[in-house]
Design a protein around this motif. Structure first.
Motif, short mmCIF file in Angstrom:
data_model
loop_
_atom_site.label_atom_id
_atom_site.label_comp_id
_atom_site.label_asym_id
_atom_site.label_seq_id
_atom_site.Cartn_x
_atom_site.Cartn_y
_atom_site.Cartn_z
N ARG A 261 28.48 52.37 46.40
CA ARG A 261 27.28 52.00 45.65
C ARG A 261 27.21 50.48 45.52
N ARG A 262 26.09 49.99 45.02
CA ARG A 262 25.96 48.56 44.74
C ARG A 262 26.79 48.18 43.52
N LEU A 263 27.04 46.90 43.40
CA LEU A 263 27.84 46.41 42.28
C LEU A 263 27.09 46.55 40.97
N GLU A 264 27.86 46.70 39.89
CA GLU A 264 27.27 46.63 38.56
C GLU A 264 26.98 45.18 38.21
N ALA A 265 25.96 44.96 37.38
CA ALA A 265 25.56 43.59 37.04
C ALA A 265 26.65 42.84 36.28
N ASN A 266 27.53 43.58 35.57
CA ASN A 266 28.57 42.92 34.77
C ASN A 266 29.91 42.85 35.48
N GLU A 267 29.93 43.10 36.79
CA GLU A 267 31.17 43.05 37.56
C GLU A 267 31.35 41.63 38.08
N LEU A 268 32.29 40.90 37.48
CA LEU A 268 32.47 39.47 37.80
C LEU A 268 33.83 39.22 38.44
N THR A 269 33.87 38.19 39.29
CA THR A 269 35.13 37.73 39.85
C THR A 269 35.06 36.22 40.03
N ASP A 270 36.22 35.59 40.09
CA ASP A 270 36.31 34.14 40.22
C ASP A 270 36.54 33.78 41.68
N LEU A 271 35.58 33.07 42.27
CA LEU A 271 35.69 32.70 43.69
C LEU A 271 36.84 31.73 43.94
N ASN A 306 28.94 37.53 40.61
CA ASN A 306 28.88 38.99 40.58
C ASN A 306 29.52 39.51 41.87
N GLY A 307 30.73 40.10 41.76
CA GLY A 307 31.41 40.53 42.97
C GLY A 307 32.69 41.28 42.69
N ASP A 308 33.20 41.92 43.71
CA ASP A 308 34.46 42.64 43.67
C ASP A 308 35.55 41.76 44.29
N HIS A 309 36.61 41.51 43.54
CA HIS A 309 37.64 40.56 43.96
C HIS A 309 38.28 40.97 45.28
N ASP A 310 38.72 42.21 45.38
CA ASP A 310 39.42 42.66 46.58
C ASP A 310 38.52 42.62 47.81
N LEU A 312 35.90 40.65 48.32
CA LEU A 312 35.65 39.26 48.72
C LEU A 312 36.89 38.64 49.35
N VAL A 313 38.08 39.03 48.91
CA VAL A 313 39.31 38.59 49.59
C VAL A 313 39.31 39.11 51.03
N GLN A 314 38.86 40.34 51.22
CA GLN A 314 38.78 40.89 52.56
C GLN A 314 37.78 40.11 53.41
N VAL A 315 36.62 39.77 52.83
CA VAL A 315 35.59 39.01 53.56
C VAL A 315 36.13 37.67 54.03
N PHE A 316 36.63 36.87 53.11
CA PHE A 316 37.04 35.50 53.47
C PHE A 316 38.40 35.50 54.18
N HIS A 394 27.00 42.98 48.05
CA HIS A 394 27.00 41.90 47.06
C HIS A 394 25.65 41.18 47.00
N ASN A 395 24.64 41.73 47.69
CA ASN A 395 23.28 41.19 47.65
C ASN A 395 23.21 39.74 48.14
N THR A 396 23.97 39.42 49.17
CA THR A 396 23.89 38.11 49.78
C THR A 396 24.16 38.29 51.28
N ARG A 397 24.31 37.19 52.00
CA ARG A 397 24.48 37.32 53.45
C ARG A 397 25.36 36.19 53.99
N LEU A 398 25.80 36.41 55.22
CA LEU A 398 26.66 35.43 55.90
C LEU A 398 25.80 34.45 56.68
N SER A 399 26.08 33.16 56.51
CA SER A 399 25.42 32.12 57.30
C SER A 399 26.43 31.54 58.29
N ILE A 400 25.98 31.37 59.52
CA ILE A 400 26.87 30.89 60.58
C ILE A 400 26.28 29.63 61.20
N SER A 401 27.06 28.56 61.20
CA SER A 401 26.65 27.31 61.84
C SER A 401 27.74 26.90 62.82
#
Length: 429
Positions: A261-271, A306-310, A312-316, A394-401
Motif C-alpha cells: 500500500r501507499r505510505l501513511e502521512a505520518n510515516e517519517l524517516t531521516d534522510l 515521508n518515507g520508509d527507512h529500510d 529508502l536504504v534499498q533505493v540509495f 513514496h509519491n516521488t520519482r527518480l531523476s537521471i542526469s
C-alpha cells in the motif's frame, strides 16, 4: 412506421433521381458546343436545368429534416427515459437506426469521440470496416454483435464494442441499436507488460541454467578426471548460481513492492540517517576499488521526509552499488543531500564514463541494461525498476542526469516534514 430500408438505401434512391437531370445537362452542353446557332437556347435550357436541380436538392434536404423531426416526435424515437439511461452510462454509447445514422450520443461519447450531428452516418466518424460490418450484421440479423476498435491518434486506445438491438413495442424487428464502447486500453497495456515480463524472466533464467547444465555434462564426461578444469568449471557454476539467486531475489522484491500500500502521512524517516547507512554499506567496495567516497550535505542536521527507512536504504544502496560498478573509472563517488526551505534532494553521483543519452529514458524498464566499458552487460536489469517502484510508493520519482565521459547523477527530491505537522497531500516532483 420507421424506415426499415437497408443501410445507405437512401443514397441510391437520390442518385437514381438525379441521373435524368445529369443526362439532360450533358446533352444540352453538347448541343451548345456542336451547334453554334443553337447555343443561346441551349445555354438557357442548361441554366434552367441547373435551377431545377437546385430546387430538387433543397426539397430533398427539407424532406430529410422533416423526416428527422417526424421520427423524433414518434413513439419509436429514443424517448427521454431511454436517453437518460444511455446518458448515465460511464462508457461512450451511441443509439443508431437501421440506416446506421446517429440518433443519440451520451455525454461520455461526445467527450471521447467529439460531437457528431444527429442523422449523420456513423461511418463519418468511425472509419473502421470491421466495426461498420459488425453494426450492419447486427442490423441484418437482429442479434447482438461484439467487435474491437482501435485508434492510433491522437493517442493509442483500444475499445471493445458491443452492438445491441433495442426492441421496441409493436415492432417485429429492432429499429434502434445501442453501440457501447468499453475502454480496454489499460488491460491491453497490462497484457503486453505481463507477456514481456514472462518472456524476459524466462530468458534471464534460461541463460544461467543452460550454462550450469553444460558444465555439469562436461564434468561428468571429458573433465571427469581433470582437477584443474573441474575447479575452473565449479567456480563458473557458482557464479551462475549466484546470478540466478540475485535474479530471483530481485523478482520477489519487485513483486512485494508492487503489492504494498501507499505510505501513511505520518510515516517519517531521516534522510541523513538513510544516506549514512548507504555510505557505510558502500565503504568496503569503494576501498576495494580504490574509490574515494565523499559525503556532502549530511552535516546540517536531520532531514525528515515521508518515507520508509529500510526501503529508502534499498533505493540509495542500489544507486550507490551501480555507481561503484559502472562509475569506478572516475576515481570517486559522491553521496549526499542538497536542501531548500521546503525540499531536500538526495543524490548519488559518479564521475565515470557516463551513459549515452539514448539509454537514459529506458533505464528504469525491467531487464533493460547497458553495456559497460568492456562490452559486457552486467546485473539483472531489475535494480532501477525496483528503485522506480519504491519511489512511486513514496509519491516521488527518480531523476537521471548523465554526460558521456563526465559521469552520472541519480537524484530523488522529497518534501521536508516537521514532526507533528503531518499533511495529507504528498509532494510531487
Amino acid at each position: 412506421m420507421a424506415d426499415t430500408a437497408p443501410p445507405f438505401e437512401g443514397s441510391r434512391r437520390r442518385a437514381a433521381v438525379s441521373l435524368p437531370l445529369i443526362a439532360l445537362a450533358i446533352g444540352l452542353a453538347l448541343v451548345a458546343y456542336l451547334v453554334p446557332d443553337a447555343r443561346p437556347p441551349a445555354l438557357g435550357a442548361l441554366a434552367l436545368a441547373a435551377l431545377v436541380g437546385l430546387i430538387q436538392r433543397g426539397a430533398r434536404a427539407s424532406r430529410q429534416r422533416n423526416a428527422v423531426k417526424t421520427d423524433a416526435s414518434s413513439p419509436l424515437w429514443p424517448n427521454a427515459s431511454v436517453k437518460s439511461v444511455v446518458d448515465a452510462m460511464r462508457e461512450p454509447a451511441f443509439v443508431l437506426d437501421r440506416n446506421l445514422a446517429l440518433r443519440f450520443s451520451n455525454a461520455v461519447g461526445i467527450q471521447t469521440f467529439g460531437n457528431m450531428a444527429l442523422g449523420d452516418p456513423i461511418a463519418m466518424r468511425f472509419r473502421a470496416p470491421e466495426l461498420i460490418a459488425a453494426m450492419a450484421e447486427s442490423i441484418e440479423s437482429g442479434e447482438a454483435q461484439m467487435t474491437e476498435y482501435a485508434e492510433r491518434a491522437p493517442s493509442e486506445r483500444a475499445w471493445a464494442v458491443d452492438i445491441l438491438p433495442m426492441p421496441m413495442p409493436g415492432e417485429a424487428r429492432p429499429v434502434f441499436f445501442l453501440a457501447l464502447f468499453r475502454d480496454r486500453t489499460q488491460m491491453r497495456r497490462l497484457e503486453r507488460i505481463r507477456t514481456d515480463f514472462v518472456a524476459n524472466a524466462s530468458h534471464e533464467l534460461r541463460t544461467p541454467l543452460a550454462s550450469l547444465s553444460g558444465f555439469i555434462e562436461t564434468l561428468k564426461g571429458p573433465a571427469r578426471d581433470d582437477p584443474k578444469a573441474r575447479a575452473q568449471f565449479l567456480d563458473i557454476m557458482q557464479d551462475q548460481a549466484r546470478r540466478m539467486s540475485r535474479l530471483i531475489d530481485d523478482l520477489l522484491s519487485l513483486s512485494r513492492i508492487e503489492m504494498r500500500r501507499r505510505l501513511e502521512a505520518n510515516e517519517l524517516t531521516d534522510l541523513v540517517s538513510v544516506m549514512r547507512v548507504v555510505a557505510q554499506q558502500a565503504a568496503p567496495t569503494a576501498a576495494e576499488k580504490n574509490l574515494a567516497l565523499e559525503l556532502t550535505g549530511l552535516e546540517e542536521g536531520e532531514a525528515l521526509v515521508n518515507g520508509d527507512h529500510d526501503e529508502l536504504v534499498q533505493v540509495f544502496g542500489n544507486l550507490a552499488e551501480n555507481a561503484l560498478k559502472y562509475g569506478d573509472a572516475g576515481g570517486r563517488i559522491q553521496i549526499g543531500l542538497t536542501r531548500t526551505d521546503e525540499t531536500v534532494e538526495a543524490f548519488v553521483r559518479d564521475f565515470g564514463q557516463g551513459i549515452p543519452p539514448e539509454h537514459v529514458p529506458r533505464l528504469t524498464e525491467r531487464f533493460y541494461r547497458v553495456e559497460d566499458g568492456s562490452g559486457r552487460v552486467r546485473g539483472t536489469g531489475l535494480g532501477l525498476s525496483i528503485v522506480r517502484n519504491v519511489l512511486i510508493r513514496h509519491n516521488t520519482r527518480l531523476s537521471i542526469s548523465s554526460i558521456p565521459g563526465q559521469g552520472s547523477t541519480f537524484s530523488v527530491r522529497f518534501r521536508l516534514r516537521v514532526p507533528g505537522a503531518f499533511e495529507k497531500s504528498q509532494y510531487k516532483s
